[in-house]
Scaffold this motif. Structure first.
Motif, PDB file in Angstrom:
ATOM      1  N   ARG A 125      48.970  47.298  39.050  1.00 50.48           N
ATOM      2  CA  ARG A 125      48.483  47.810  40.339  1.00 50.48           C
ATOM      3  C   ARG A 125      46.956  47.726  40.381  1.00 50.48           C
ATOM      4  O   ARG A 125      46.272  48.174  39.475  1.00 50.48           O
ATOM      5  CB  ARG A 125      48.944  49.251  40.539  1.00 50.48           C
ATOM      6  N   GLY A 126      46.415  47.152  41.431  1.00 48.10           N
ATOM      7  CA  GLY A 126      44.974  47.025  41.587  1.00 48.10           C
ATOM      8  C   GLY A 126      44.380  45.854  40.833  1.00 48.10           C
ATOM      9  O   GLY A 126      43.153  45.691  40.809  1.00 48.10           O
ATOM     10  N   ASP A 127      45.232  45.013  40.237  1.00 47.88           N
ATOM     11  CA  ASP A 127      44.740  43.882  39.446  1.00 47.88           C
ATOM     12  C   ASP A 127      44.025  42.850  40.313  1.00 47.88           C
ATOM     13  O   ASP A 127      44.357  42.643  41.491  1.00 47.88           O
ATOM     14  CB  ASP A 127      45.912  43.187  38.737  1.00 47.88           C
ATOM     15  N   THR A 128      43.059  42.180  39.701  1.00 48.75           N
ATOM     16  CA  THR A 128      42.451  40.976  40.262  1.00 48.75           C
ATOM     17  C   THR A 128      42.719  39.837  39.295  1.00 48.75           C
ATOM     18  O   THR A 128      43.036  40.062  38.123  1.00 48.75           O
ATOM     19  CB  THR A 128      40.934  41.141  40.447  1.00 48.75           C
ATOM     20  N   ILE A 129      42.572  38.605  39.775  1.00 53.48           N
ATOM     21  CA  ILE A 129      42.811  37.482  38.884  1.00 53.48           C
ATOM     22  C   ILE A 129      41.764  37.451  37.770  1.00 53.48           C
ATOM     23  O   ILE A 129      42.043  37.026  36.647  1.00 53.48           O
ATOM     24  CB  ILE A 129      42.828  36.147  39.676  1.00 53.48           C
ATOM     25  N   ALA A 130      40.561  37.961  38.044  1.00 52.98           N
ATOM     26  CA  ALA A 130      39.519  38.008  37.014  1.00 52.98           C
ATOM     27  C   ALA A 130      39.938  38.934  35.876  1.00 52.98           C
ATOM     28  O   ALA A 130      39.737  38.623  34.694  1.00 52.98           O
ATOM     29  CB  ALA A 130      38.200  38.478  37.626  1.00 52.98           C
ATOM     30  N   ALA A 131      40.542  40.079  36.217  1.00 45.51           N
ATOM     31  CA  ALA A 131      40.986  41.016  35.195  1.00 45.51           C
ATOM     32  C   ALA A 131      42.123  40.425  34.365  1.00 45.51           C
ATOM     33  O   ALA A 131      42.197  40.620  33.142  1.00 45.51           O
ATOM     34  CB  ALA A 131      41.434  42.327  35.844  1.00 45.51           C
ATOM     35  N   ILE A 132      43.004  39.668  35.015  1.00 43.77           N
ATOM     36  CA  ILE A 132      44.125  39.045  34.302  1.00 43.77           C
ATOM     37  C   ILE A 132      43.610  37.969  33.348  1.00 43.77           C
ATOM     38  O   ILE A 132      44.067  37.863  32.202  1.00 43.77           O
ATOM     39  CB  ILE A 132      45.136  38.458  35.301  1.00 43.77           C
ATOM     40  N   LEU A 133      42.645  37.173  33.785  1.00 44.86           N
ATOM     41  CA  LEU A 133      42.061  36.142  32.916  1.00 44.86           C
ATOM     42  C   LEU A 133      41.378  36.773  31.710  1.00 44.86           C
ATOM     43  O   LEU A 133      41.412  36.221  30.607  1.00 44.86           O
ATOM     44  CB  LEU A 133      41.071  35.287  33.699  1.00 44.86           C
ATOM     45  N   ALA A 134      40.787  37.950  31.915  1.00 44.41           N
ATOM     46  CA  ALA A 134      40.135  38.645  30.796  1.00 44.41           C
ATOM     47  C   ALA A 134      41.174  39.084  29.770  1.00 44.41           C
ATOM     48  O   ALA A 134      40.960  38.954  28.556  1.00 44.41           O
ATOM     49  CB  ALA A 134      39.345  39.842  31.315  1.00 44.41           C
ATOM     50  N   ARG A 135      42.319  39.587  30.236  1.00 45.04           N
ATOM     51  CA  ARG A 135      43.374  40.006  29.305  1.00 45.04           C
ATOM     52  C   ARG A 135      43.969  38.807  28.571  1.00 45.04           C
ATOM     53  O   ARG A 135      44.458  38.929  27.456  1.00 45.04           O
ATOM     54  CB  ARG A 135      44.461  40.781  30.050  1.00 45.04           C
ATOM     55  N   LEU A 136      43.952  37.649  29.217  1.00 46.43           N
ATOM     56  CA  LEU A 136      44.443  36.433  28.582  1.00 46.43           C
ATOM     57  C   LEU A 136      43.414  35.830  27.629  1.00 46.43           C
ATOM     58  O   LEU A 136      43.698  34.821  26.975  1.00 46.43           O
ATOM     59  CB  LEU A 136      44.807  35.385  29.656  1.00 46.43           C
ATOM     60  N   GLU A 137      42.223  36.455  27.561  1.00 49.20           N
ATOM     61  CA  GLU A 137      41.126  36.009  26.690  1.00 49.20           C
ATOM     62  C   GLU A 137      40.708  34.574  26.997  1.00 49.20           C
ATOM     63  O   GLU A 137      40.434  33.767  26.103  1.00 49.20           O
ATOM     64  CB  GLU A 137      41.514  36.160  25.217  1.00 49.20           C
ATOM     65  N   VAL A 138      40.675  34.271  28.302  1.00 50.41           N
ATOM     66  CA  VAL A 138      40.196  32.965  28.736  1.00 50.41           C
ATOM     67  C   VAL A 138      38.676  32.927  28.557  1.00 50.41           C
ATOM     68  O   VAL A 138      37.977  33.913  28.808  1.00 50.41           O
ATOM     69  CB  VAL A 138      40.583  32.718  30.213  1.00 50.41           C
ATOM     70  N   SER A 139      38.152  31.797  28.143  1.00 47.80           N
ATOM     71  CA  SER A 139      36.711  31.662  27.920  1.00 47.80           C
ATOM     72  C   SER A 139      35.944  31.912  29.214  1.00 47.80           C
ATOM     73  O   SER A 139      36.459  31.683  30.322  1.00 47.80           O
ATOM     74  CB  SER A 139      36.386  30.272  27.381  1.00 47.80           C
ATOM     75  N   GLN A 140      34.706  32.383  29.083  1.00 44.96           N
ATOM     76  CA  GLN A 140      33.904  32.709  30.254  1.00 44.96           C
ATOM     77  C   GLN A 140      33.670  31.486  31.136  1.00 44.96           C
ATOM     78  O   GLN A 140      33.690  31.571  32.376  1.00 44.96           O
ATOM     79  CB  GLN A 140      32.554  33.305  29.817  1.00 44.96           C
ATOM     80  N   GLU A 141      33.487  30.337  30.509  1.00 47.98           N
ATOM     81  CA  GLU A 141      33.258  29.111  31.286  1.00 47.98           C
ATOM     82  C   GLU A 141      34.470  28.759  32.140  1.00 47.98           C
ATOM     83  O   GLU A 141      34.347  28.492  33.345  1.00 47.98           O
ATOM     84  CB  GLU A 141      32.932  27.952  30.338  1.00 47.98           C
ATOM     85  N   ASP A 142      35.654  28.775  31.532  1.00 45.98           N
ATOM     86  CA  ASP A 142      36.865  28.450  32.291  1.00 45.98           C
ATOM     87  C   ASP A 142      37.176  29.533  33.321  1.00 45.98           C
ATOM     88  O   ASP A 142      37.709  29.249  34.402  1.00 45.98           O
ATOM     89  CB  ASP A 142      38.053  28.272  31.343  1.00 45.98           C
ATOM     90  N   LYS A 143      36.860  30.774  32.972  1.00 47.37           N
ATOM     91  CA  LYS A 143      37.078  31.875  33.912  1.00 47.37           C
ATOM     92  C   LYS A 143      36.246  31.652  35.175  1.00 47.37           C
ATOM     93  O   LYS A 143      36.768  31.769  36.303  1.00 47.37           O
ATOM     94  CB  LYS A 143      36.710  33.198  33.255  1.00 47.37           C
ATOM     95  N   ASN A 144      34.982  31.307  35.012  1.00 39.95           N
ATOM     96  CA  ASN A 144      34.109  31.066  36.163  1.00 39.95           C
ATOM     97  C   ASN A 144      34.578  29.860  36.975  1.00 39.95           C
ATOM     98  O   ASN A 144      34.607  29.905  38.217  1.00 39.95           O
ATOM     99  CB  ASN A 144      32.660  30.849  35.698  1.00 39.95           C
ATOM    100  N   ASP A 145      34.959  28.787  36.273  1.00 38.54           N
ATOM    101  CA  ASP A 145      35.422  27.579  36.966  1.00 38.54           C
ATOM    102  C   ASP A 145      36.703  27.859  37.763  1.00 38.54           C
ATOM    103  O   ASP A 145      36.877  27.370  38.888  1.00 38.54           O
ATOM    104  CB  ASP A 145      35.671  26.450  35.963  1.00 38.54           C
ATOM    105  N   PHE A 146      37.601  28.641  37.157  1.00 37.99           N
ATOM    106  CA  PHE A 146      38.866  28.950  37.832  1.00 37.99           C
ATOM    107  C   PHE A 146      38.614  29.797  39.078  1.00 37.99           C
ATOM    108  O   PHE A 146      39.208  29.550  40.141  1.00 37.99           O
ATOM    109  CB  PHE A 146      39.799  29.686  36.864  1.00 37.99           C
ATOM    110  N   LEU A 147      37.776  30.804  38.970  1.00 42.44           N
ATOM    111  CA  LEU A 147      37.487  31.674  40.108  1.00 42.44           C
ATOM    112  C   LEU A 147      36.823  30.892  41.239  1.00 42.44           C
ATOM    113  O   LEU A 147      37.105  31.125  42.421  1.00 42.44           O
ATOM    114  CB  LEU A 147      36.602  32.838  39.668  1.00 42.44           C
TER     115      LEU A 147
END
Length: 404
Positions: free
Chosen positions: A48-70
């Motif tokens: 509840r209240g999740d954002t895709i950024a928070a989900i990517l953080a839990r998946l331990e996605v790299s910061q570079e890929d996280k930014n590119d995905f967003l």
């Protein structure tokens, strides 16, 4: 690690010599990846209240890929419809590189983001599903929804039945103990493993001992709908009621004691008791003739329909934000919400059906007949409906004996 135990037979435990050994063991790191090209699939539940950024953080996605995905998904429809309890599927490498992300949402629709040549490519398509035909039966003892639940059917089946028979059965006052139903419907399971009920294909509802049947048919190139087995459309010009499910608290009468005015007067409409905020539907296609405040009605909507008919909806807590005077509405569209504005002692909807501006009792009016299947589609309709009706007959004959 290997552990060995020695047992000395017939020796009291206190006589067995013991020796304490302490040895330092080197603990491994979190995980030693032998192959940096190794990939892993993860499943992450949406909270509840999740954002895709928070989900990517839990998946331990790299910061570079996280930014590119967003950046790639900014404004994307699917990523704006994250529903608690649904699951995100992601493929990553040990260093946090995101390779693929999938999300099944809506009615089996699939969102997929895949990294190709260093950039994320997005795809949205209808997910492949395994569709099956399901059947079920039930008898009403307290309510339709309770009967559907007891029959182990999805709750959406009850809502669909109300919609299908809304022009034939008044679910506010006509339903009684002992009414029963049989239903044939679609059920699908998508690639994400989610099972959901689909459209009702055929249904029979026994109300007060009288059978009402409906089958679904979609003429080629046209919008589908529900018809009697004889080909008569169940979509009447007017719905039986403007609320999906409620109860009548006050009917159309020439004399009723008004709880606020403290005197007897005619009640030229039907009151439906329901909680504040329950959606109110247009009972027929029409145009918004009036929207605003009107003395005892409080917040009021008046719709002008074809010919001599109009309908009024009073005591509303609010209006649909898209509703404006002169706007066209379709039967079943949400136009407002139940409230207690004006002269009302509690939340309810005051509904009027007017003929040439004069209120009439909806339950006693003979409404125009529904349209039938056109001649050019009738042979195809008869073939399809015959198969569906045979399933209803089989289910009726085999199930109700057991239910009774």
């Amino acid at each position: 690690m290997v552990t060995a135990f020695g047992i000395v037979p017939d020796s009291p435990p206190q006589e067995i010599p013991g020796k304490k050994i302490i040895r330092s063991l080197q603990l491994p790191e979190k995980f030693a990846y032998s192959d940096p090209e190794m990939t892993f699939w993860h499943q992450e539940s949406i909270r509840r209240g999740d954002t895709i950024a928070a989900i990517l953080a839990r998946l331990e996605v790299s910061q570079e890929d996280k930014n590119d995905f967003l950046d790639a998904t900014r404004g994307n429809k699917a990523m704006g419809q994250l529903k608690p309890g649904e699951v995100i599927h992601a493929e990553t490498r040990p260093d946090g590189e995101l390779l693929t992300l999938r999300y099944f949402y809506g009615s089996g629709e699939q969102f997929q983001a895949e990294k190709i040549d260093g950039a994320f490519e997005l795809k949205e398509q209808s997910g492949k599903s395994n569709t099956q035909i399901q059947i079920g039966s039930g008898i009403i003892s307290t309510s339709l929804f309770a009967a559907v639940d007891k029959a182990d059917l999805p709750s959406s089946i009850a809502s669909q039945m109300i919609d299908i028979f809304s022009s034939r059965i008044d679910f506010h006052r006509d339903i009684q103990k002992g009414d029963r139903f049989t239903v044939v419907y679609e059920s699908s399971q998508d690639e994400g493993g989610k099972i959901q009920a689909g459209r009702i294909l055929a249904v029979e509802f026994f109300n007060k001992g009288k059978s009402c049947r409906a089958v679904y048919f979609q003429p080629p190139g046209e919008k589908g709908g529900y018809y009697t087995p004889e080909g008569e459309s169940l979509r009447r010009p007017f719905l039986m009621a403007p609320l999906k499910f409620s109860r009548i608290s006050s009917g159309f009468t020439a004399a009723r004691y008004h709880p606020i005015l403290k005197r007897w007067r005619a009640h030229r409409g039907v009151d439906y008791a329901a909680p504040t905020g329950v959606p109110v539907m247009a009972t027929a296609d029409g145009t918004v003739e009036y929207k605003g405040w009107q003395s005892g009605y409080g917040n009021l909507i008046v719709l002008k329909h074809n010919g001599q008919y109009s309908s009024a909806y009073g005591h509303l807590s609010g209006f649909d934000r898209k509703l404006q005077k002169g706007r066209q509405v379709r039967q079943g569209d949400i136009i407002g919400f139940v409230g207690s504005t004006g002269m009302a002692t509690g939340p309810h909807l005051h509904y009027e059906l007017r003929v040439n501006g004069v209120q009439r009792d909806p339950s006693r009016m003979v409404m125009p007949a529904a349209q039938s299947i056109s001649k050019k589609h009738y042979s195809v309709f008869r073939k399809q409906s015959k198969e569906l009706v045979s399933q209803l007959d089989l289910l009726r004959n085999s199930s109700f004996a057991a239910l009774n």
